[in-house]
Write a protein that holds these residues in place. Sequence first.
Motif, short mmCIF file in Angstrom:
data_model
loop_
_atom_site.label_atom_id
_atom_site.label_comp_id
_atom_site.label_asym_id
_atom_site.label_seq_id
_atom_site.Cartn_x
_atom_site.Cartn_y
_atom_site.Cartn_z
N MET A 157 0.81 -1.22 0.00
CA MET A 157 0.00 0.00 0.00
C MET A 157 0.84 1.27 0.00
N ARG A 158 2.04 1.19 0.59
CA ARG A 158 2.93 2.36 0.53
C ARG A 158 3.33 2.65 -0.92
N ARG A 159 3.57 1.59 -1.68
CA ARG A 159 3.92 1.76 -3.08
C ARG A 159 2.76 2.38 -3.86
N ALA A 160 1.55 1.95 -3.55
CA ALA A 160 0.38 2.53 -4.19
C ALA A 160 0.25 4.01 -3.85
N ALA A 161 0.47 4.35 -2.58
CA ALA A 161 0.36 5.75 -2.16
C ALA A 161 1.40 6.61 -2.86
N ALA A 162 2.62 6.11 -2.97
CA ALA A 162 3.68 6.88 -3.64
C ALA A 162 3.32 7.13 -5.10
N ALA A 163 2.73 6.14 -5.75
CA ALA A 163 2.35 6.29 -7.15
C ALA A 163 1.27 7.35 -7.32
N VAL A 164 0.32 7.39 -6.39
CA VAL A 164 -0.76 8.39 -6.47
C VAL A 164 -0.23 9.78 -6.11
N LEU A 165 0.60 9.88 -5.07
CA LEU A 165 1.14 11.17 -4.67
C LEU A 165 2.00 11.79 -5.78
N ALA A 166 2.55 10.96 -6.63
CA ALA A 166 3.38 11.47 -7.73
C ALA A 166 2.57 12.34 -8.69
N TYR A 167 1.24 12.21 -8.68
CA TYR A 167 0.40 13.04 -9.54
C TYR A 167 0.05 14.38 -8.89
N GLY A 168 0.41 14.58 -7.62
CA GLY A 168 0.29 15.92 -7.05
C GLY A 168 -0.72 16.18 -5.95
N PRO A 169 -1.57 15.23 -5.54
CA PRO A 169 -2.45 15.54 -4.42
C PRO A 169 -1.66 15.76 -3.14
N ARG A 170 -2.19 16.56 -2.22
CA ARG A 170 -1.48 16.79 -0.96
C ARG A 170 -1.45 15.52 -0.10
N TRP A 171 -2.56 14.81 -0.09
CA TRP A 171 -2.67 13.56 0.67
C TRP A 171 -3.28 12.49 -0.23
N ALA A 172 -2.85 11.25 -0.02
CA ALA A 172 -3.47 10.10 -0.68
C ALA A 172 -4.04 9.18 0.38
N LEU A 173 -5.27 8.79 0.20
CA LEU A 173 -5.91 7.78 1.06
C LEU A 173 -6.10 6.54 0.20
N ILE A 174 -5.28 5.54 0.44
CA ILE A 174 -5.36 4.30 -0.32
C ILE A 174 -6.29 3.36 0.43
N LYS A 175 -7.39 3.01 -0.21
CA LYS A 175 -8.43 2.20 0.45
C LYS A 175 -8.17 0.72 0.18
N GLY A 176 -7.94 -0.01 1.25
CA GLY A 176 -7.61 -1.43 1.12
C GLY A 176 -8.77 -2.36 1.36
N GLY A 177 -9.98 -1.87 1.14
CA GLY A 177 -11.16 -2.68 1.42
C GLY A 177 -11.26 -3.95 0.60
N HIS A 178 -10.53 -4.01 -0.53
CA HIS A 178 -10.58 -5.21 -1.38
C HIS A 178 -9.62 -6.30 -0.90
N LEU A 179 -8.78 -5.98 0.08
CA LEU A 179 -7.85 -6.97 0.61
C LEU A 179 -8.53 -7.84 1.65
N PRO A 180 -8.06 -9.07 1.87
CA PRO A 180 -8.64 -9.91 2.92
C PRO A 180 -8.26 -9.41 4.30
#
Length: 265
Positions: A157-180
């Motif tokens: 999830m940290r990798r996912a957050a870094a990928a999203v933050l690279a587009y410029g939002p101040r904060w990224a909330l990565i929702k892991g609801g699809h994980l077990p």
Amino acid sequence: MSAPPRVLTVAGSDSGGGAGIQADLKTMLALGVHGMSVLTAVTAQNSLGVQGAWELPVEAVRAQYRSVVDDIGVQAVKTGMLASAELVEAVAELLAGTGAPVVVDPVGVSKHGDALLAASALDSMRTKLLPLATVATPNLDEVAQLAGVRIESEDGMRRAAAAVLAYGPRWALIKGGHLPGEAVDLLTDGAEEHWLRAPRHDNRHTHGTGCTLASAIAAHLAKGRPVPEAVAAAKEYVTGAIASGFPLGAGIGPVDHGWALGRSR
């Protein structure tokens, strides 16, 4: 009497009432803010899926936005379904001149797997809208769609957050609801991390969770809460709504937006 904080949702309509504009306005009412809307699309939708979708003209979206913001004003804006590149770019232009916190829910696919964002709009989402976001709230499918990063465990999830933050939002909330396991989300600005955990409720009636969470964050931001507090409070609200989700129709029912009001069915 003074007016409550005002929150604007820019999103599509869900005729079944569980997600979209309808979920946004219910959430805002439940959390004590005044909800307003800019409709971007109309869907024919029920508990079984999306049977049709019709995008509104850009000029209609602009007119709704200016009508509300120029007269009433806003303390926070939440964006949802923006089906085309033209809509994404028009909304980004409007938001850039507003000066209120923005929660971007990059809606790509419905709960039933129906596409709600054209492939041609992805680049506009990345380059025009996400840089304006105070908080971006993608689930793992949307991270894959936007950034090409596929996550199948909490460790990624940290990798996912870094990928999203690279587009410029101040904060990224990565929702892991699809994980077990636990329902775990990661909120980060790249410097600090907040892991938000909640028990997973055995309830299939979860239609509208993404819209509801993003609207709850916007509601709390409009009240002046800092991002980590706003997101934690929103997570608590949506967890209760999921626990109280109810059957409706023959498919997946909605979360219960009114659970926190203490009403009974």
